[in-house]
Write a protein that holds these residues in place. Structure first.
Motif, mmCIF file in Angstrom:
data_model
loop_
_atom_site.group_PDB
_atom_site.id
_atom_site.type_symbol
_atom_site.label_atom_id
_atom_site.label_comp_id
_atom_site.label_asym_id
_atom_site.label_seq_id
_atom_site.Cartn_x
_atom_site.Cartn_y
_atom_site.Cartn_z
ATOM 1 N N LEU A 99 3.414 6.541 -10.242
ATOM 2 C CA LEU A 99 2.909 5.183 -10.493
ATOM 3 C C LEU A 99 3.624 4.212 -9.856
ATOM 4 C CD1 LEU A 99 0.885 3.370 -11.814
ATOM 5 C CD2 LEU A 99 2.259 3.172 -13.978
ATOM 6 N N VAL A 100 4.936 4.124 -10.288
ATOM 7 C CA VAL A 100 5.892 3.105 -9.202
ATOM 8 C C VAL A 100 5.752 3.075 -7.958
ATOM 9 C CG1 VAL A 100 8.439 2.539 -9.254
ATOM 10 C CG2 VAL A 100 7.359 2.826 -11.439
ATOM 11 N N MET A 101 5.918 4.373 -7.613
ATOM 12 C CA MET A 101 5.634 4.382 -6.267
ATOM 13 C C MET A 101 4.414 4.025 -5.609
ATOM 14 S SD MET A 101 5.945 7.939 -3.754
ATOM 15 C CE MET A 101 4.272 8.597 -4.493
ATOM 16 N N VAL A 102 3.228 4.013 -6.163
ATOM 17 C CA VAL A 102 2.094 3.736 -5.541
ATOM 18 C C VAL A 102 1.814 2.240 -5.618
ATOM 19 C CG1 VAL A 102 -0.434 3.895 -6.108
ATOM 20 C CG2 VAL A 102 0.821 6.126 -6.100
ATOM 21 N N LEU A 103 2.639 1.653 -6.995
ATOM 22 C CA LEU A 103 2.404 0.136 -6.951
ATOM 23 C C LEU A 103 3.261 -0.513 -6.133
ATOM 24 C CD1 LEU A 103 2.046 -0.390 -10.887
ATOM 25 C CD2 LEU A 103 0.415 -0.455 -9.277
ATOM 26 N N ASP A 104 4.369 -0.040 -5.894
ATOM 27 C CA ASP A 104 5.159 -0.576 -4.721
ATOM 28 C C ASP A 104 4.626 -0.432 -3.369
ATOM 29 O OD1 ASP A 104 7.935 -1.223 -3.875
ATOM 30 O OD2 ASP A 104 7.698 0.663 -2.811
ATOM 31 N N GLN A 105 4.144 0.527 -3.050
ATOM 32 C CA GLN A 105 3.229 0.653 -1.742
ATOM 33 C C GLN A 105 2.072 -0.078 -1.776
ATOM 34 O OE1 GLN A 105 4.697 2.517 1.265
ATOM 35 N NE2 GLN A 105 6.446 2.039 -0.078
ATOM 36 N N LEU A 106 1.449 -0.251 -2.743
ATOM 37 C CA LEU A 106 0.152 -1.065 -2.643
ATOM 38 C C LEU A 106 0.652 -2.645 -2.558
ATOM 39 C CD1 LEU A 106 -2.786 -1.416 -3.190
ATOM 40 C CD2 LEU A 106 -2.340 -1.493 -5.628
ATOM 41 N N THR A 107 1.808 -3.049 -3.349
ATOM 42 C CA THR A 107 2.112 -4.456 -3.302
ATOM 43 C C THR A 107 2.665 -4.849 -1.737
ATOM 44 O OG1 THR A 107 4.279 -3.991 -4.077
ATOM 45 C CG2 THR A 107 2.831 -4.694 -5.663
ATOM 46 N N LYS A 108 3.516 -3.708 -1.000
ATOM 47 C CA LYS A 108 3.953 -4.092 0.138
ATOM 48 C C LYS A 108 2.824 -3.878 1.114
ATOM 49 C CE LYS A 108 8.392 -1.753 -0.800
ATOM 50 N NZ LYS A 108 9.189 -0.621 -0.855
ATOM 51 N N VAL A 130 13.510 -1.393 4.684
ATOM 52 C CA VAL A 130 12.699 -1.491 3.732
ATOM 53 C C VAL A 130 12.005 -2.953 3.421
ATOM 54 C CG1 VAL A 130 12.716 -1.805 1.016
ATOM 55 C CG2 VAL A 130 13.777 0.208 2.331
ATOM 56 N N VAL A 131 10.734 -3.101 2.951
ATOM 57 C CA VAL A 131 10.003 -4.542 3.264
ATOM 58 C C VAL A 131 10.433 -5.064 1.677
ATOM 59 C CG1 VAL A 131 7.690 -5.417 2.906
ATOM 60 C CG2 VAL A 131 7.940 -3.275 4.270
ATOM 61 N N ASP A 132 11.080 -6.096 1.882
ATOM 62 C CA ASP A 132 11.419 -7.041 0.751
ATOM 63 C C ASP A 132 10.502 -8.456 1.010
ATOM 64 O OD1 ASP A 132 13.174 -5.409 -0.442
ATOM 65 O OD2 ASP A 132 14.989 -6.115 0.799
ATOM 66 N N PHE A 133 10.268 -9.049 -0.238
ATOM 67 C CA PHE A 133 9.400 -10.120 -0.220
ATOM 68 C C PHE A 133 9.470 -10.947 -1.307
ATOM 69 C CE2 PHE A 133 6.947 -6.685 -2.009
ATOM 70 C CZ PHE A 133 6.354 -7.187 -3.225
ATOM 71 N N LEU A 134 9.975 -10.842 -2.662
ATOM 72 C CA LEU A 134 10.261 -11.394 -3.618
ATOM 73 C C LEU A 134 11.609 -12.353 -3.612
ATOM 74 C CD1 LEU A 134 9.317 -8.883 -6.398
ATOM 75 C CD2 LEU A 134 7.896 -10.552 -5.421
ATOM 76 N N ASP A 135 11.583 -13.535 -3.533
ATOM 77 C CA ASP A 135 12.729 -14.481 -3.541
ATOM 78 C C ASP A 135 12.748 -15.243 -4.545
ATOM 79 O OD1 ASP A 135 14.497 -16.037 -2.088
ATOM 80 O OD2 ASP A 135 13.181 -17.227 -1.281
ATOM 81 N N PHE A 136 13.633 -15.309 -5.378
ATOM 82 C CA PHE A 136 14.058 -16.185 -6.328
ATOM 83 C C PHE A 136 15.225 -17.129 -6.011
ATOM 84 C CE2 PHE A 136 11.604 -13.015 -8.664
ATOM 85 C CZ PHE A 136 10.790 -13.751 -9.617
ATOM 86 N N HIS A 137 15.098 -18.287 -6.523
ATOM 87 C CA HIS A 137 16.094 -19.110 -6.147
ATOM 88 C C HIS A 137 16.526 -20.318 -7.064
ATOM 89 C CE1 HIS A 137 13.307 -22.254 -4.592
ATOM 90 N NE2 HIS A 137 12.545 -21.267 -4.318
ATOM 91 N N LEU A 138 17.489 -20.919 -7.055
ATOM 92 C CA LEU A 138 17.684 -22.060 -8.228
ATOM 93 C C LEU A 138 18.943 -22.961 -7.245
ATOM 94 C CD1 LEU A 138 17.530 -23.137 -10.700
ATOM 95 C CD2 LEU A 138 19.339 -21.673 -11.591
ATOM 96 N N ALA A 139 18.829 -24.204 -7.200
ATOM 97 C CA ALA A 139 19.812 -25.241 -6.720
ATOM 98 C C ALA A 139 20.066 -24.529 -5.532
ATOM 99 C CB ALA A 139 20.799 -25.153 -8.009
ATOM 100 N N GLY A 140 19.391 -24.392 -4.522
ATOM 101 C CA GLY A 140 19.918 -23.839 -3.379
ATOM 102 C C GLY A 140 20.226 -22.457 -3.106
ATOM 103 N N TRP A 141 20.595 -21.911 -4.404
ATOM 104 C CA TRP A 141 21.039 -20.472 -4.289
ATOM 105 C C TRP A 141 19.917 -19.413 -4.303
ATOM 106 C CZ3 TRP A 141 21.077 -16.153 -7.687
ATOM 107 C CH2 TRP A 141 21.993 -15.427 -7.552
ATOM 108 N N HIS A 142 19.950 -18.793 -3.345
ATOM 109 C CA HIS A 142 18.715 -17.513 -3.332
ATOM 110 C C HIS A 142 19.453 -15.913 -3.486
ATOM 111 C CE1 HIS A 142 15.627 -19.626 -1.331
ATOM 112 N NE2 HIS A 142 16.703 -20.702 -1.209
#
Length: 162
Positions: A17-26, A119-131
């Motif tokens: 399930l994790v593998m399929v959801l990961d590939q679907l989101t990518k 590897v495809v990465d796409f989620l970017d969290f940041h705070l006060a200029g720090w990512h």
């Protein structure tokens, strides 16, 4: 031994399930959202970006050689096999879920390495200029799974010898 097979019935489908959801989101990110590639501000602390990770976590061991993706995929594959062996030997749900999460995340990233060379990465969290380094669903599953295994190792009370 029958009980450990029940952990296979928990961990293996969870990994799938994790593998399929990961590939679907990518797939959604690559084919729909990042056409053209750009940064998309979702909230004041979260963006969608497109990043190609040619290394391991946090882009460590970045390798741009032709063999690099296959070496890293092979290493991850060996880890998945070791986790599958471990999954067959346990009889508790908590570590079985943790192992399933790690296996599924690793498999999702292996697919990326073999398909794209990174590897495809796409989620970017940041705070006060720090990512925080960009990541994906597979990375999140691996992190949660490893956390569960650490908690289990630290706080589970082993049965007394009979």
């Amino acid at each position: 031994m029958a009980r450990s097979h029940s952990m296979w019935r928990l961990g293996i489908p969870l990994a799938g399930l994790v593998m399929v959801l990961d590939q679907l989101t990518k797939w959604v990110i690559l084919s729909q959202v990042m056409q053209p590639p750009r940064g998309i501000e979702v909230t004041p602390f979260f963006n969608l970006v497109l990043a190609w990770n040619r290394g391991i976590s946090f882009s460590l061991l970045t390798n741009d050689t032709a063999a690099g993706p296959f070496i890293l995929a092979g290493m991850a594959g060996a880890i998945v096999l070791g986790l599958a062996w471990w999954l067959g030997r346990i009889d508790r749900r908590w570590p079985a879920v943790g192992i399933g999460l790690v296996m599924g995340g690793a498999l999702g990233n292996i697919i990326d390495r073999l398909r794209y060379g990174a590897v495809v990465d796409f989620l970017d969290f940041h705070l006060a200029g720090w990512h925080w380094p960009a990541f994906n669903l597979a990375d999140a599953a691996i992190t949660v799974g490893v956390g569960m295994l650490i908690v289990d190792g630290l706080f589970d009370k082993p049965e007394r010898a009979k």
